[in-house]
Scaffold this motif. Structure first.
Motif, short mmCIF file in Angstrom:
data_model
loop_
_atom_site.label_atom_id
_atom_site.label_comp_id
_atom_site.label_asym_id
_atom_site.label_seq_id
_atom_site.Cartn_x
_atom_site.Cartn_y
_atom_site.Cartn_z
N LYS A 149 -50.29 -1.31 17.31
CA LYS A 149 -50.86 -0.60 18.44
C LYS A 149 -51.95 -1.44 19.08
O LYS A 149 -52.03 -1.55 20.32
N THR A 152 -50.29 -4.24 20.89
CA THR A 152 -49.65 -3.73 22.11
C THR A 152 -50.72 -3.45 23.17
O THR A 152 -50.56 -3.82 24.35
N ASP A 153 -51.80 -2.81 22.74
CA ASP A 153 -52.88 -2.51 23.69
C ASP A 153 -53.50 -3.80 24.23
O ASP A 153 -53.79 -3.92 25.43
N ARG A 157 -53.44 -5.13 28.06
CA ARG A 157 -54.65 -5.46 28.78
C ARG A 157 -54.58 -6.91 29.31
O ARG A 157 -54.98 -7.19 30.44
#
Length: 182
Positions: A149, A152-153, A157
């Motif tokens: 996560k 992925t974040d 960004r």
């Protein structure tokens, strides 16, 4: 010396007087002898010695009977004593056997309890190890999920920061051209 003379004078006086006699011929000793002979004759005529002997025989028979009964009772008592001694010996033997069985049973129970305790400890250890492994796997999965996560974040960004609409248009055009060539 005076005593000796007195004794002699008494003896001389007794010799001169003599014993009294009945009818001049029978003295007291003879009368006692006659009375005794008559008494013994009456006793014999009435069969007193036979009665006395019979009573003594009856008493002897009764005593013999009592002795026989006492002997019988003694034999019965000895028999009962032997019987109770045998019962006591059997009871002691049974008590020893019961004690031996109880000891063997106690040893069996102790061995079984030890085996059960060992098995219980092994099961609990295995369960604890399984829980630890499950917790580790769960923690690893959570860490991977969190890392994915976060990656992925972070990628989103980065892409959002580095790509704007113009860069997206170029990527879309390149993708369409690659599809057209294929």
């Amino acid at each position: 010396m005076a005593d000796f003379l007195f004794i002699l004078s008494e003896a001389a006086g007794a010799a001169t007087h003599g014993e009294p006699k009945s009818f001049g011929i029978i003295d007291a000793t003879a009368w006692v002898s006659i009375a005794m002979a008559i008494f013994i004759a009456i006793l014999l005529w009435k069969k007193v010695p036979t009665m006395v002997a019979g009573m003594l025989d009856n008493k002897i028979a009764e005593i013999s009977k009592q002795l026989g009964e006492a002997e019988q009772l003694r034999l019965e008592a000895e028999s009962l004593k032997a019987e109770y001694e045998a019962k006591l010996a059997r009871a002691a033997k049974e008590a020893d056997e019961m004690r031996a069985r109880a000891d063997a049973e106690a040893e069996t129970l102790v061995a079984k309890a030890k085996a059960d305790a060992t098995a219980l400890i092994a099961r609990r250890k295995q369960m604890a190890e399984d829980r630890i492994a499950a917790a580790e796997a769960n923690a690893l999965a959570e860490v991977r999920t969190a890392a994915a996560k976060a990656a992925t974040d972070a990628a989103a960004r980065l892409i959002a920061d580095k790509h704007d609409a113009k860069a997206d248009k170029a990527l879309v055009d390149d993708a369409i051209a690659a599809v057209a060539k294929a």
